[in-house]
Design a protein around this motif. Structure first.
Motif, PDB file in Angstrom:
ATOM      1  N   UNK A 221       0.828  -1.214   0.000  1.00 21.54           N
ATOM      2  CA  UNK A 221       0.000   0.000   0.000  1.00 21.54           C
ATOM      3  C   UNK A 221       0.859   1.258   0.000  1.00 21.54           C
ATOM      4  N   UNK A 222       2.009   1.179   0.668  1.00 23.97           N
ATOM      5  CA  UNK A 222       2.921   2.323   0.687  1.00 23.97           C
ATOM      6  C   UNK A 222       3.747   2.384  -0.598  1.00 23.97           C
ATOM      7  N   UNK A 223       4.013   1.211  -1.164  1.00 28.56           N
ATOM      8  CA  UNK A 223       4.801   1.163  -2.409  1.00 28.56           C
ATOM      9  C   UNK A 223       4.033   1.756  -3.585  1.00 28.56           C
ATOM     10  N   UNK A 224       2.722   1.501  -3.627  1.00 28.21           N
ATOM     11  CA  UNK A 224       1.942   1.857  -4.819  1.00 28.21           C
ATOM     12  C   UNK A 224       2.073   3.331  -5.210  1.00 28.21           C
ATOM     13  N   UNK A 225       1.857   4.288  -4.279  1.00 26.14           N
ATOM     14  CA  UNK A 225       1.993   5.693  -4.704  1.00 26.14           C
ATOM     15  C   UNK A 225       3.405   6.023  -5.186  1.00 26.14           C
ATOM     16  N   UNK A 226       4.420   5.432  -4.565  1.00 26.12           N
ATOM     17  CA  UNK A 226       5.794   5.653  -5.035  1.00 26.12           C
ATOM     18  C   UNK A 226       5.984   5.079  -6.436  1.00 26.12           C
TER      19      UNK A 226
END
Lengths: 382, 382
Positions: B314-319
């Motif tokens: 979930x944190x990787x996706x925006x990056x």
């Protein structure tokens, strides 16, 4: 066998040239139609369908529209999101059997309101709503223009009254309009959806289905739903699960066909042919049966609904088949209390000569049925 | 943006020449495809699909087969006739989200069984059935070959064990097989339906879905169901109400395409291209991530399922999106207890260069995610 039984449009009236041109163009524009498409329909098709609806007097937005696999799928999706088991659904009677079947599949409580030559009897409906005999209906299904099976068209006055009832009693009017463009006599009556703008609040209570099946070709399987945005949105979500999207390839063909103006060019040919067929059927029935048959001559569509008083249609059918003519007994269109003397005659598929011959055969079979009945009555009384 | 997110096949691998030829031929043979077609599918298409299934090692009859609007519709029809609200349906986990959605629409009690690199863990299933932890399941849904999302293929031994369990516990195995022909490595494993003949009584408990969407083109919307005759018959009756028939025009095109042998001619090109794409993805992941990523390299299909331990996807996706690469977080495929470190990467649509670049971007985004996490952990502890 001469068939008045089919609910199919005439294959020999398909605009094969126009469709072939549209198919070639759709492919030249893009092979994108080979990929999955948006669940609510190809944007280029929706643009054309919005323009078509505008020509029919309806202003609506892309958010209010979804493309479906025929309008039949529109009804299935709507019933799935709208009806819980036991909910009351009102239908005209007689009604399209697939609608009754779809309502049964959703375990609806089906309540029927009779139809006369001017469509569903809105006075009867109002009285039953007012008295509480019909309590808290969720929806009312109607084919208000050239109905299947009756061929009847709901009058403008009844349409307005029905819209007012929908607002008052908060039920959804489900308007199925596959035949509206097939008018060959009389003055056009606006669709319920078009008239909804004349009754305050009514637009929130109308869901409209239409289709290219009867005016272009069923083989495209292109229908569409116009509904208040929240209902349309929920239908699209259901459709994601049901089939992801309707066939993009034929959607693209339909878009090109409509963009080329082919529908407007070709529609008068279909309507003219159907007028000739309808007149042949109705003139033939009057000539062969005289007062022994009762029917309203429709102003469009594909169907004549008739009664032959004193003749059991169940007994007529085998005699008709023996005489090489076929039709659909009226009882197929009743949820309850079927009229045993009624039958549906479709004039769409046979040609004019076949229609004349078919009516003569039907008269012959009717005579045979009456004679047999009298003979067996005589043998019983002997 | 480089997308590993799509579940769509590669548009540039569509056999446009073969399809154009089939479309022209379908029209020359007959314009009958413009009319309504039989609800169970055009006979000429069913003949071709029966032959295709025979090449896949399955003998079946026309009565056991119906054509649907993609295999998605096959599942919807089956669930509608088979499941009552509250009935238990077993799925592999992770699973295809539209299946979970369809099960929820039918108000099924969804029970999940984990998947490893060899497909659904049949040992776990057997233990839960034996202990009564899973009681009276009505059906089990599986994509046993090149699963979506895991890419895993169920071993022959597990298939046979699963068939025996279905017979013993009297549940329907719903085998969804859209990818089976997309094998580019390893030895073929027969479908559950093909293997059912090796387990006494098992054929009565297998319903098989397949589709032309991944091997020809989704835009045809041609899928099919093979089921025991009574189940097939009930699906056809439901389909009469749902949409009358799937698009006859594209059914006719599909029939000509298959009859011309175009599928066998073209399929190796797709499989070869997907092999190259899959290798580029897996080689890239190993080169860029080393031990920091875990995945099984699939032998076919369109998907690689991966875990990046210690990274919240979930944190990787925006990056990742900021780095112009996208994928589907694994949690979309879980009915419960989602694995927060998992993701699905599809190699079907991007080309090999895009795949290499996309993996580099993904590595960059992963690094950024780890760094941010450490930084915020440091700032919290400070």
């Amino acid at each position: 066998m001469i068939s008045f039984a089919g609910g199919y449009p005439a294959s020999d009236l398909f605009d094969t040239d126009g469709l072939q041109a549209a198919a070639a163009q759709a492919w030249q524009v893009s092979t994108r139609c080979l990929q999955y498409g948006p669940t609510d329909g190809l944007p280029e098709l929706k643009t054309q369908l919005l323009a078509l609806m505008a020509r029919r007097g309806v202003t609506c937005t892309a958010e209010e529209m979804l493309v479906t696999t025929g309008s039949q799928q529109g009804l299935d999706l709507l019933l799935r999101i709208l009806l819980a088991p036991g909910d009351t659904a009102v239908t005209e009677q007689p009604a399209y059997p697939a609608t009754l079947q779809a309502l049964r599949l959703q375990q609806a409580n089906i309540v029927t309101v009779p139809v006369d030559g001017d469509g569903i009897d809105v006075g009867v409906l109002a009285a039953r709503l007012d008295s509480g005999a019909i309590a808290r209906p969720k929806l009312l299904y109607t084919v208000p223009t050239f109905a299947n099976p009756t061929g009847a068209t709901l009058t403008r006055e009844r349409r307005l009254a029905l819209l007012r009832l929908a607002v008052q009693y908060r039920f959804v009017i489900v308007e199925d309009d596959p035949y509206g463009d097939l008018r060959f006599a009389g003055a056009a009556v606006p669709s319920m959806l078009a008239l909804a703008s004349e009754v305050e609040g009514a637009r929130d209570w109308v869901v409209h289905f239409s289709s290219l099946s009867k005016v272009v070709a069923p083989g495209l399987r292109v229908g569409w739903t116009i509904a208040p945005p929240e209902i349309a949105r929920r239908c699209v979500i259901a459709k994601q699960t049901v089939d992801l999207c309707s066939t993009p390839w034929t959607q693209a063909i339909a878009a090109r066909y409509l963009a080329a103006g082919s529908l407007e060019r070709h529609l008068p040919r279909i309507a003219q042919a159907y007028r000739g067929k309808c007149e042949a059927l109705c003139d033939g029935l009057r000539a062969q049966f005289g007062d022994a048959i009762a029917f309203h001559q429709p102003e469009g569509g594909m169907f004549v609904w008739a009664r032959i008083p004193g003749v059991a249609i169940d007994a007529l059918l085998p005699n008709a088949i023996a005489s090489k003519v076929i039709f659909v007994p009226g009882k197929a269109f009743f949820a309850d209390n079927a009229d045993p003397a009624s039958l549906r005659l479709s004039f769409a598929a046979p040609n004019v000569d076949e229609i004349r011959e078919g009516v003569a055969r039907l008269q012959h079979a009717t005579h045979a049925t009456r004679t047999t009945r009298k003979a067996s009555a005589a043998s019983v009384s002997a």
